[in-house]
Design an enzyme around this catalytic site. Sequence first.
Site, PDB file in Angstrom:
ATOM      1  N   ASP A   1       0.767  -1.258  -0.462  1.00 13.07           N
ATOM      2  CA  ASP A   1       0.235  -0.228   0.062  1.00 13.07           C
ATOM      3  C   ASP A   1       1.073   1.270   0.774  1.00 13.07           C
ATOM      4  OD1 ASP A   1      -2.622   1.560  -0.124  1.00 13.07           O
ATOM      5  OD2 ASP A   1      -2.385   1.185   1.997  1.00 13.07           O
TER       6      ASP A   1
ATOM      7  N   HIS B   1       9.516   5.032  -3.676  1.00  7.51           N
ATOM      8  CA  HIS B   1       9.426   4.433  -2.437  1.00  7.51           C
ATOM      9  C   HIS B   1       9.125   3.106  -3.093  1.00  7.51           C
ATOM     10  CE1 HIS B   1       6.463   6.609  -5.179  1.00  7.51           C
ATOM     11  NE2 HIS B   1       5.266   5.535  -4.668  1.00  7.51           N
TER      12      HIS B   1
END
Length: 191
Positions: free
Chosen positions: A68, A176
């Site tokens: 996520d 990320h």
Amino acid sequence: MKLVFATNNPNKLQEVQKMLPPSIQLLSLKDIDCFDEIEETAITLEGNAKLKANHITDKFGYNCFADDTGLEVETLNNEPGVYSARYAGEPANAENNMNKLLTNMSDASNRKAQFRTSICLNLDGKQFLFDGVCKGDILTHKKGEKGFGYDPIFSPEGYDTSFAEMSSEQKNKISHRGLAIQKLVSFLSEL
């Protein structure tokens, strides 16, 4: 070893498979006949990654990982965060999300932000977490045509371009998600 990546995104699946050692066969949700809508009801990125990974492991019995990702904007108390995909409401729409964020930041002088990805791996009855962070700034307007989500308005630290102006190879080295996946891959490579 067979490992399920809890995603319906074929591009993400292909990207990760290229990074894994050949001894690991990556399966998609479609490969295991999982067409469930897995609710992301946790209040943290880690919590949502765990929900998705646990759903697959509990229901289908596979070793699995799920991720996520959220965009955290300093001046907005780290919003939209866990609600990044649905920031402007339903239906989830990247264009509306970016427009809402730019409107909410129209007077902001502090434009610092970070993308954060959390990955949860369920492997042989144990759970492992990996994360990746990419710091940068929110631009005042959209730049670039590549990427997805907030990429056109996010410029990573040390660059004068947005994620949407970078090649996928360049973005994956510093993003990320790329950093979190690199941690996962190096962990799996040592098994």
